[in-house]
Motif scaffolding. Structure first.
Motif, short mmCIF file in Angstrom:
data_model
loop_
_atom_site.label_atom_id
_atom_site.label_comp_id
_atom_site.label_asym_id
_atom_site.label_seq_id
_atom_site.Cartn_x
_atom_site.Cartn_y
_atom_site.Cartn_z
N THR A 99 0.85 -1.18 0.00
CA THR A 99 0.00 0.00 0.00
C THR A 99 0.89 1.24 0.00
N ALA A 100 0.28 2.39 0.09
CA ALA A 100 1.01 3.65 0.11
C ALA A 100 0.35 4.58 1.11
N MET A 101 1.14 5.44 1.71
CA MET A 101 0.67 6.41 2.70
C MET A 101 1.12 7.79 2.28
N ASP A 102 0.18 8.73 2.29
CA ASP A 102 0.52 10.10 1.93
C ASP A 102 1.28 10.76 3.07
N PHE A 103 2.45 11.29 2.76
CA PHE A 103 3.28 11.94 3.77
C PHE A 103 4.02 13.09 3.12
N ALA A 104 3.75 14.31 3.61
CA ALA A 104 4.38 15.53 3.10
C ALA A 104 4.17 15.67 1.61
N GLY A 105 2.99 15.26 1.12
CA GLY A 105 2.68 15.41 -0.28
C GLY A 105 3.18 14.31 -1.17
N THR A 192 0.45 19.97 0.38
CA THR A 192 1.17 19.48 -0.78
C THR A 192 0.81 18.02 -1.03
N THR A 193 0.46 17.72 -2.26
CA THR A 193 0.05 16.37 -2.60
C THR A 193 0.43 16.07 -4.04
N THR A 194 0.68 14.80 -4.29
CA THR A 194 0.93 14.32 -5.64
C THR A 194 -0.18 13.39 -6.11
N SER A 195 -1.33 13.44 -5.44
CA SER A 195 -2.43 12.55 -5.75
C SER A 195 -3.10 12.98 -7.06
N PRO A 196 -3.22 12.09 -8.03
CA PRO A 196 -3.93 12.47 -9.27
C PRO A 196 -5.42 12.68 -9.05
N THR A 197 -6.00 12.02 -8.03
CA THR A 197 -7.42 12.22 -7.74
C THR A 197 -7.68 13.62 -7.24
N VAL A 198 -6.82 14.11 -6.34
CA VAL A 198 -6.98 15.48 -5.84
C VAL A 198 -6.81 16.49 -6.99
N ARG A 199 -5.84 16.22 -7.86
CA ARG A 199 -5.64 17.11 -9.01
C ARG A 199 -6.85 17.12 -9.93
N ASN A 218 3.27 24.15 0.91
CA ASN A 218 4.37 23.24 0.62
C ASN A 218 5.14 22.97 1.90
N ALA A 219 5.28 21.70 2.26
CA ALA A 219 6.04 21.33 3.46
C ALA A 219 7.54 21.50 3.25
N PHE A 220 7.99 21.43 1.99
CA PHE A 220 9.41 21.57 1.69
C PHE A 220 9.70 22.96 1.17
N GLN A 221 9.22 23.98 1.86
CA GLN A 221 9.42 25.36 1.46
C GLN A 221 10.38 26.01 2.46
N THR A 222 11.45 26.58 1.96
CA THR A 222 12.46 27.19 2.81
C THR A 222 12.79 28.58 2.31
N TYR A 223 12.43 29.61 3.11
CA TYR A 223 12.71 30.99 2.77
C TYR A 223 12.21 31.36 1.37
N GLY A 224 10.99 30.90 1.06
CA GLY A 224 10.40 31.28 -0.21
C GLY A 224 10.87 30.46 -1.40
N ARG A 249 10.91 13.14 10.08
CA ARG A 249 9.65 13.77 10.48
C ARG A 249 9.03 14.53 9.31
N ASP A 250 9.78 15.43 8.69
CA ASP A 250 9.29 16.19 7.54
C ASP A 250 10.04 15.84 6.27
N TRP A 251 10.76 14.74 6.30
CA TRP A 251 11.55 14.33 5.14
C TRP A 251 11.18 12.91 4.75
N PRO A 252 11.27 12.58 3.47
CA PRO A 252 10.94 11.21 3.05
C PRO A 252 11.87 10.20 3.70
N PRO A 253 11.37 9.03 4.07
CA PRO A 253 12.23 8.02 4.72
C PRO A 253 13.25 7.40 3.78
N VAL A 254 13.15 7.69 2.46
CA VAL A 254 14.13 7.13 1.53
C VAL A 254 15.53 7.68 1.81
N TYR A 255 15.62 8.88 2.44
CA TYR A 255 16.94 9.44 2.77
C TYR A 255 17.66 8.57 3.81
#
Length: 300
Positions: A99-105, A192-199, A218-224, A249-255
């Motif tokens: 399955t998949a879980m939406d996290f930080a978009g 922030t989301t990458t869901s095609p259904t939401v789009r 955007n969760a990955f927004q830094t100083y604009g 926490r705010d970063w993908p676990p792939v890192y």
């Protein structure tokens, strides 16, 4: 005649002046006041009540505490292990689902272990590029929401309970108002989301109400400026500036997976040397603790 043995007379020595702290040895009165405030005199002396009275009170306290936590008339309820039993899921056996879980978009690929239709463990999907088998604290705690008895099961409006019929009525009135002004009074804020259904839903709303406005936080927004997605598997050195990417926490676990593979030298097919991590942060974090060189600096 009987002989009497004469015993020598030994004078009693005064008791030793034992002390536990330097303040007690010096005889400081302020220390004694603090000590008596925390531990009153004669606090460890037995009271006037007998041991039998004490045991009677303790037994009564335990009885009342146990009786208050028990329900004598347990309501009858039906427990169904699974609404639809599958042929490939034996009773008590483990079944795994991808399955998949939406996290930080982003969609994080997961593998969920279920028993009798109930999910009990979440792990990362090794075949999914967003996790590569790694998970974070939010993915591990995802099953707690399913078994939380205090979770919200009905909608709320301004802090009060409301029925689904009332929600549909409010949305219908809002849609009629937007039809009158072509959505000029409608503003939508989403994460922030990458869901095609939401789009697809947003495209339908904009086509129906062209004057409607919507924005994504955007969760990955830094100083604009939007932060880019990195590939740590190709890095030889990593410089982390106030970025706790190992905390997940705010970063993908792939890192986490990419960093662990980059640090693993024994048995690795990678020709390059072990990646080095440099951390600059104002507060301690997992990334700064794992760094080869960590520098604590002010946020400025």
């Amino acid at each position: 005649m009987k002989k009497h043995l004469a015993l020598p007379i030994v004078e009693a020595k005064p008791a030793a002046n034992w002390w536990r702290t330097l303040e007690e040895l010096s005889g400081d009165d302020s220390w004694r006041v603090c000590l008596e405030r925390e531990f009153p005199p004669d606090a460890d002396e037995p009271s006037a009540s007998s041991r039998r009275d004490f045991m009677r009170l303790m037994a009564a306290s335990l009885l009342l505490a146990g009786a208050s936590g028990c329900e004598f008339t347990q309501p009858r309820e039906k427990i169904v292990p699974s609404a639809r039993l599958r042929d490939f899921a034996p009773p008590g056996g483990a079944t795994f689902f991808a399955t998949a879980m939406d996290f930080a978009g982003c969609a994080v690929g997961l593998t969920v272990e279920t028993r009798d239709g109930r999910p009990i463990k979440v792990e990362g999907n090794r075949m999914h590029p967003s996790s590569l088998g790694a998970t974070g604290v939010f993915q591990q705690a995802a099953t707690l929401d399913l078994y939380d008895p205090d979770r919200l099961r009905v909608p709320l409006h301004e802090g009060n309970l409301i029925t689904l019929e009332a929600v549909r009525k409010m949305l219908a009135e809002l849609a009629d108002q937007c039809d009158d002004d072509q959505g000029e009074s409608l503003s939508i804020v989403i994460g922030t989301t990458t869901s095609p259904t939401v789009r697809r839903l947003l495209d339908e709303m904009v086509s129906r109400w062209p004057k409607a406005r919507w924005s994504a936080v955007n969760a990955f927004q830094t100083y604009g400026q939007t932060a880019s997605v990195h590939d740590l598997s190709k890095a030889t050195s990593i410089v982390s500036v106030e970025a706790d990417f190992l905390g997940a926490r705010d970063w993908p676990p792939v890192y986490i997976r990419q960093y662990a593979d980059a640090r693993r030298i024994v048995g690795s097919t990678n020709d390059q040397s072990m990646v080095r991590l440099f951390s600059l942060a104002s507060t301690p974090s997992l990334t700064s603790a794992k760094a080869d060189h960590s520098l604590s600096v002010a946020p400025s």
